[in-house]
Motif scaffolding. Structure first.
Motif, short mmCIF file in Angstrom:
data_model
loop_
_atom_site.label_atom_id
_atom_site.label_comp_id
_atom_site.label_asym_id
_atom_site.label_seq_id
_atom_site.Cartn_x
_atom_site.Cartn_y
_atom_site.Cartn_z
N ASN A 370 0.83 -1.12 -0.06
CA ASN A 370 0.09 0.06 -0.01
C ASN A 370 1.00 1.17 -0.04
O ASN A 370 1.34 1.85 1.17
CB ASN A 370 -1.00 0.13 1.21
CG ASN A 370 -1.79 1.18 1.07
OD1 ASN A 370 -2.01 1.70 -0.03
ND2 ASN A 370 -2.65 1.49 2.43
N TRP A 371 1.12 1.88 -1.21
CA TRP A 371 2.08 2.75 -1.36
C TRP A 371 1.43 4.19 -0.67
O TRP A 371 2.37 5.05 -0.45
CB TRP A 371 2.45 2.92 -2.75
CG TRP A 371 3.58 1.84 -3.23
CD1 TRP A 371 3.03 0.98 -3.94
CD2 TRP A 371 4.78 1.73 -3.09
NE1 TRP A 371 4.06 -0.10 -4.12
CE2 TRP A 371 5.13 0.62 -3.58
CE3 TRP A 371 5.79 2.39 -2.66
CZ2 TRP A 371 6.50 0.20 -3.46
CZ3 TRP A 371 7.20 2.03 -2.51
CH2 TRP A 371 7.20 0.93 -3.11
N SER A 372 0.33 4.15 -0.70
CA SER A 372 -0.45 5.33 -0.27
C SER A 372 -0.19 5.75 1.50
O SER A 372 -0.15 6.80 1.72
CB SER A 372 -1.86 5.40 -0.26
OG SER A 372 -2.44 4.23 0.29
N ALA A 375 3.20 7.91 0.82
CA ALA A 375 2.82 9.02 0.18
C ALA A 375 1.34 9.11 0.00
O ALA A 375 0.77 8.43 -1.03
CB ALA A 375 3.42 9.07 -1.33
N PRO A 376 0.61 9.77 0.84
CA PRO A 376 -0.74 9.98 0.75
C PRO A 376 -1.30 10.38 -0.70
O PRO A 376 -2.52 10.20 -1.04
CB PRO A 376 -1.05 11.12 1.79
CG PRO A 376 0.04 11.20 2.54
CD PRO A 376 1.20 10.89 1.72
N ASP A 377 -0.58 11.22 -1.31
CA ASP A 377 -1.08 11.72 -2.71
C ASP A 377 -0.83 10.58 -3.90
O ASP A 377 -1.02 10.89 -5.10
CB ASP A 377 -0.63 13.07 -3.22
CG ASP A 377 1.07 13.34 -3.13
OD1 ASP A 377 1.53 12.17 -2.43
OD2 ASP A 377 1.51 14.09 -3.46
N PHE A 378 -0.28 9.58 -3.60
CA PHE A 378 0.37 8.37 -4.49
C PHE A 378 -1.09 7.61 -5.23
O PHE A 378 -2.03 7.55 -4.34
CB PHE A 378 1.05 7.45 -3.71
CG PHE A 378 1.64 6.17 -4.76
CD1 PHE A 378 2.68 6.66 -5.46
CD2 PHE A 378 0.93 4.95 -4.79
CE1 PHE A 378 3.22 5.57 -6.56
CE2 PHE A 378 1.33 4.00 -5.92
CZ PHE A 378 2.56 4.29 -6.50
N LYS A 379 -1.22 7.59 -6.28
CA LYS A 379 -2.35 6.98 -6.99
C LYS A 379 -1.82 6.01 -8.04
O LYS A 379 -0.94 6.09 -8.90
CB LYS A 379 -2.96 8.05 -7.91
CG LYS A 379 -4.14 7.54 -8.72
CD LYS A 379 -4.75 8.66 -9.59
CE LYS A 379 -5.80 8.09 -10.43
NZ LYS A 379 -6.33 9.15 -11.27
#
Length: 549
Positions: A370-372, A375-379
């Motif tokens: 879960n890359w978010s 980085a919370p803005d990762f999509k």
């Protein structure tokens, strides 16, 4: 493992086989208190210690006097000692760091289980449960032995006061008795063949309380949780029972003495049962109501939130996991081999199991990336897309992109010596002398691989001396591979060698052409050498350009 980032919806328990360890034929396993080292007893009487972080072998303990299978293995509280029981009726106490044996004691019966006293940093007291003999407390320094009672109506009278059952033919059989220390080792809890739990003072061997188990079946396993709050029993009626410990962990002997004083109006078994009701209370029962399977090596998780038990069915490697409320949350299915031992990691959601073939399997969580979380803005995108940058995305804006000053006081002294207490352990202050890691020591190769390598080296020397292009061989990953054989001959993994294939007609034609070219080139080189020798004046060669030739 950082417990704060574990998803509570996924469950803090293992799900898949992450890796397996193999060194000889493993019979039993045990983690040290921190879970950094894993010890395994082998079929040849040796004991191997793995560094669980690197999965490498850190130490191997081998006794020349013992070549029998290891029946149990146990760490001391600080991890500096290990006690090993073997099928040759011996108990061996080892120093882990030096790898030297401290004491060895031979009993009259084969010990199925041996546990060191948990209240000492360098213990010499151990609890042994022999095959057909009453449990005993052995002092390895003085060799003093205290035989424990296995029944209220039976006093220990020597080396064989074991629980006896009458067989159909009238003979007397002996049932192995399960026993374990309490958290600090002040009391011993014994589960006998009558379906009773006896609470015994290890100082004098006297029974202080008794707890009857419903059903009255033979108790095969008995073990405490790490915090000492819960007691687990595995009975012959295929039920795992959890009891809550009502005694204070450090003052349990004094609390029991006060209970017996308050029950002075009762005598005998009734007094012991009344005291037992104040010591343990039934908390939960676990069983498979459909298959009615017997359980193997049940235990608690490190935090006591989960209960795990292995199936004792032949040809089945299944591990059942329940939560403490009694719900079955997971069934782990491994290879088609029987399970003989398992252990839960003290800190992490990892279970280690041993199969009948001696392979150690490591079960862990199946984490989803879960890359978010970083980085919370990762999509995430399903396929490649062309990125179109904004007009001002890479413009230098000194007003809005100023680096904020750090709030940390750089002049403040940083303490790098004080060790913070681990919240997972209630007594971390007693771990100053604790052994958590071992320096890795080199291990010799398997003798079969050494012989194969020496044979390959001799073949290389013979081929170099012969000078024939057909006998030239090369070494690939420690194995021989001939030019005339198939290019896929060895997979370079241990002793597993792939099947040799017969070369096709096309390959044989190519090899014949290569041999013709090699012979022609060697003939041409010999012709040039002869021409230089003919033009020599006897005192040496003069230079002649042979490029035109």
């Amino acid at each position: 493992m950082n417990n704060s980032i574990i998803d509570p919806l996924q469950g803090d328990f293992p799900e898949v086989i992450e890796e397996y360890l193999e060194h000889g034929i493993t019979k039993c396993i045990a983690f040290n208190r921190r879970g950094t080292l894993l010890a395994a007893g082998c079929n040849d009487g040796s004991c191997v210690i793995w560094d669980f972080e690197t999965r490498g072998i850190a130490k191997e303990l081998r006794d020349n006097e013992c070549s029998s299978p290891i029946t149990s293995i146990c760490w001391s509280k600080c991890g500096n000692r290990i006690i090993v029981s073997a099928a040759d009726k011996s108990l061996s106490l080892w120093d882990v760091m030096s790898g030297k044996r401290i004491k060895r004691r031979v009993l009259q019966q084969t010990p199925l289980l041996a546990r060191l006293h948990p209240g000492s940093t360098k213990p010499s007291l151990c609890l042994a449960c022999p095959l057909s003999c009453a449990p005993m407390i052995v002092d390895l320094n003085t060799e003093n032995t205290i035989y424990l009672q296995v029944s209220v109506s039976e006093k220990p009278s020597g080396p064989n006061p074991a629980s006896r059952n009458k067989c159909s033919d009238g003979s007397t059989s002996f049932t192995p008795t399960a026993a374990c220390f309490s958290k600090y080792g002040n009391l011993v809890y014994v589960g006998n063949s009558k379906g009773e739990i006896l609470v015994i003072d290890n100082k004098d061997g006297e029974v202080r309380a008794m707890v009857p188990i419903s059903g009255g079946s033979v108790v095969k396993n008995i073990v405490f949780s790490r915090n000492g709050q819960y007691l687990l029993t595995n009975s012959n009626d295929r039920v795992i029972r959890i009891y809550e410990n009502l005694l204070p962990p450090k003052d349990e002997v004094r609390a029991l003495a006060e209970l017996n004083e308050n029950l002075s109006d009762l005598n005998g078994v009734e007094k012991l049962k009344a005291a037992g009701s104040k010591c343990l209370t039934l908390f939960r029962e676990f069983q498979d109501a459909i298959t009615k399977v017997h359980w193997k090596a049940p235990c608690f998780s490190g935090d006591g939130e989960w209960v795990v038990g292995g199936s004792a069915s032949k040809g089945e490697h299944k591990i059942y996991i329940w939560d403490r409320a009694g719900h079955l949350v997971k069934i782990l299915e491994g290879p088609k081999e029987a399970l003989i031992d398992l252990a839960w990691h003290p800190v992490r959601p990892i279970v280690v199991s041993v199969s009948l073939s001696g392979i150690v399997y490591i079960w862990a969580k199946d984490y989803i990336e879960n890359w978010s979380a970083f980085a919370p803005d990762f999509k995430e995108i399903e396929e490649n897309e062309e990125y179109v940058e904004r007009e001002d995305e890479f413009d230098l804006n000194t007003e809005t992109d100023k680096v904020k000053g750090s709030d940390v006081n750089e002049d403040e002294d940083v303490d790098i010596e004080t060790v913070e207490k681990d919240p997972a352990f209630s007594d971390s202050d007693m771990s100053e002398e604790e052994l958590c890691y071992l320096p890795a020591s080199p291990c010799r190769d398997v003798p079969e691989q050494e012989d194969r390598f020496l044979e390959s080296s001799s073949k290389i020397g013979d081929s170099n001396n012969s000078g024939s292009p057909f006998s030239e061989e090369v070494v690939a990953n420690g194995h021989m591979m001939s030019h005339a054989s198939s290019p896929v001959e060895d997979d370079a993994v241990g002793t597993r060698i792939k099947r040799k294939r017969k070369p096709s007609e096309k390959v044989l034609e190519l090899q014949a052409e290569r041999v013709d070219k090699t012979s022609e080139s060697s003939k041409s080189s010999r012709t040039k050498t002869k021409s230089l020798a003919d033009e020599s004046n006897g005192n040496g060669f003069y230079y002649k350009d042979l490029s035109d030739e």
